[in-house]
Write a protein that holds these residues in place. Sequence first.
Motif, mmCIF file in Angstrom:
data_model
loop_
_atom_site.group_PDB
_atom_site.id
_atom_site.type_symbol
_atom_site.label_atom_id
_atom_site.label_comp_id
_atom_site.label_asym_id
_atom_site.label_seq_id
_atom_site.Cartn_x
_atom_site.Cartn_y
_atom_site.Cartn_z
ATOM 1 N N GLY A 19 65.858 46.732 34.689
ATOM 2 C CA GLY A 19 64.607 47.157 35.318
ATOM 3 C C GLY A 19 64.335 48.643 35.177
ATOM 4 N N GLU A 20 65.295 49.473 35.559
ATOM 5 C CA GLU A 20 65.097 50.920 35.462
ATOM 6 C C GLU A 20 64.936 51.351 34.006
ATOM 7 N N LEU A 21 65.713 50.745 33.111
ATOM 8 C CA LEU A 21 65.605 51.095 31.687
ATOM 9 C C LEU A 21 64.192 50.824 31.176
ATOM 10 N N LEU A 22 63.628 49.678 31.543
ATOM 11 C CA LEU A 22 62.288 49.342 31.089
ATOM 12 C C LEU A 22 61.268 50.352 31.603
ATOM 13 N N LEU A 23 61.344 50.693 32.870
ATOM 14 C CA LEU A 23 60.391 51.656 33.416
ATOM 15 C C LEU A 23 60.570 53.045 32.810
ATOM 16 N N ARG A 24 61.801 53.437 32.537
ATOM 17 C CA ARG A 24 62.025 54.735 31.879
ATOM 18 C C ARG A 24 61.415 54.738 30.487
ATOM 19 N N ALA A 25 61.500 53.598 29.786
ATOM 20 C CA ALA A 25 60.893 53.500 28.453
ATOM 21 C C ALA A 25 59.381 53.655 28.526
ATOM 22 N N LEU A 26 58.771 53.127 29.591
ATOM 23 C CA LEU A 26 57.317 53.171 29.720
ATOM 24 C C LEU A 26 56.808 54.492 30.293
ATOM 25 N N VAL A 145 60.086 40.716 28.902
ATOM 26 C CA VAL A 145 60.863 41.425 27.884
ATOM 27 C C VAL A 145 62.082 40.549 27.593
ATOM 28 N N PRO A 146 62.030 39.765 26.504
ATOM 29 C CA PRO A 146 63.157 38.895 26.195
ATOM 30 C C PRO A 146 64.302 39.679 25.554
ATOM 31 N N CYS A 147 65.488 39.142 25.663
ATOM 32 C CA CYS A 147 66.676 39.750 25.044
ATOM 33 C C CYS A 147 66.724 41.244 25.331
ATOM 34 N N ALA A 148 66.607 41.594 26.614
ATOM 35 C CA ALA A 148 66.471 42.994 27.020
ATOM 36 C C ALA A 148 67.637 43.867 26.554
ATOM 37 N N ALA A 149 68.826 43.315 26.489
ATOM 38 C CA ALA A 149 69.981 44.110 26.054
ATOM 39 C C ALA A 149 69.823 44.585 24.612
ATOM 40 N N ARG A 150 69.123 43.815 23.793
ATOM 41 C CA ARG A 150 68.878 44.210 22.398
ATOM 42 C C ARG A 150 67.579 44.991 22.256
ATOM 43 N N THR A 151 66.636 44.806 23.185
ATOM 44 C CA THR A 151 65.308 45.398 23.070
ATOM 45 C C THR A 151 65.237 46.800 23.661
ATOM 46 N N LEU A 152 65.998 47.068 24.722
ATOM 47 C CA LEU A 152 65.965 48.374 25.400
ATOM 48 C C LEU A 152 67.181 49.193 24.991
ATOM 49 N N HIS A 153 66.935 50.348 24.390
ATOM 50 C CA HIS A 153 68.024 51.187 23.881
ATOM 51 C C HIS A 153 68.001 52.574 24.506
ATOM 52 N N PRO A 154 68.933 52.847 25.453
ATOM 53 C CA PRO A 154 69.026 54.197 26.028
ATOM 54 C C PRO A 154 69.466 55.200 24.954
ATOM 55 N N GLN A 155 68.865 56.388 24.997
ATOM 56 C CA GLN A 155 69.174 57.448 24.051
ATOM 57 C C GLN A 155 69.981 58.538 24.753
ATOM 58 N N PRO A 156 70.726 59.348 24.003
ATOM 59 C CA PRO A 156 71.524 60.421 24.620
ATOM 60 C C PRO A 156 70.701 61.412 25.435
ATOM 61 N N GLY A 158 68.287 60.700 27.400
ATOM 62 C CA GLY A 158 67.762 60.079 28.612
ATOM 63 C C GLY A 158 66.572 59.163 28.386
ATOM 64 N N ARG A 159 65.929 59.285 27.218
ATOM 65 C CA ARG A 159 64.819 58.385 26.921
ATOM 66 C C ARG A 159 65.357 56.980 26.672
ATOM 67 N N VAL A 160 64.464 56.003 26.763
ATOM 68 C CA VAL A 160 64.820 54.620 26.438
ATOM 69 C C VAL A 160 63.794 54.123 25.433
ATOM 70 N N LEU A 161 64.270 53.563 24.338
ATOM 71 C CA LEU A 161 63.378 53.037 23.305
ATOM 72 C C LEU A 161 63.249 51.530 23.447
ATOM 73 N N VAL A 162 62.038 51.022 23.197
ATOM 74 C CA VAL A 162 61.788 49.583 23.097
ATOM 75 C C VAL A 162 61.728 49.290 21.604
ATOM 76 N N THR A 163 62.706 48.542 21.095
ATOM 77 C CA THR A 163 62.839 48.363 19.656
ATOM 78 C C THR A 163 61.973 47.244 19.086
ATOM 79 N N ASP A 164 61.390 46.418 19.933
ATOM 80 C CA ASP A 164 60.545 45.331 19.462
ATOM 81 C C ASP A 164 59.086 45.752 19.593
ATOM 82 N N PRO A 165 58.389 46.011 18.485
ATOM 83 C CA PRO A 165 57.007 46.500 18.570
ATOM 84 C C PRO A 165 56.068 45.501 19.260
#
Length: 193
Positions: A19-26, A145-156, A158-165
Motif C-alpha cells: 500500500g505505502e509503496l503504491l502511494l509513494r509511486a503515485l 495492481v496485480p503482481c504488486a511484488a513485481r510491479t512496484l520497485h523501490p529505488q535507492p 526513496g522513489r518507487v517505480l511502477v514497471t507495468d505501463p
Amino acid sequence: MDEVRMLGLFAGATTDPFGELLLRALAVPGPSGVRIDLCQVPEDLPAHADPGTSSLPPQVQKLRALVADTHALLIVLPEADRPLPWPWSTALNWLGRPSTGSPLSALPTAVLTTEAATPLPGSFTSAEELLTSARCNLVGPRTVVPCAARTLHPQPDGRVLVTDPGVMLRLLMHIHRTAAAARSAARDSGPQQ
C-alpha cells in the motif's frame, strides 16, 4: 481550484506490504494538478463505539480532521479483503459513522487495491461497501495492481517505480477522474478553495 489535494490512506506493512509503496509511486512527482499526501491508518484506533457517543477519541478526531481537510481520498488496500482487515474496518467505521457529519459524505474517493498474484474479477470490496454506505462519492471501478511484488520497485533514492505501463496508465486515469470529481464538487459548492 488550481491543485487538487488528495489524501492517500494506507495500512501498515503487516496488513498490506504494498500500500505505502503504491502511494509513494503515485505521489512523487505526482500527476499534474494533483498533490497526494500520504497517511498511514492509525493502528491504535479503539473499536468503533456507539454512534451516539458525544466525544471522539483524539486519534479518531485527528483522522477525521485530515479527511475533512482534503479535496479527495485515495484508499489503498489488499485486493483479497474479505473480511476487511483491521485497522481498515475500524478506521472506515469511525470515518463513516454516523453518516451525519461524516467527513466521507460526498467526498470523491478512489479505491486502489494491491494483489500479490493475478486477481480474479470480483464485485465490490468490503471497503467499497462501507464507503458507499457512508455516502461518499465513490469514483470507480477500483484499480487493481496485480503482481504488486513485481510491479512496484523501490529505488535507492526513496522513489518507487511502477514497471507495468498499463497498470500505471489505469492508475493515472483513476486519479484524474477522482480529481475531476473534486473540481466539480468545488464548483458546485460555491467559491473555490
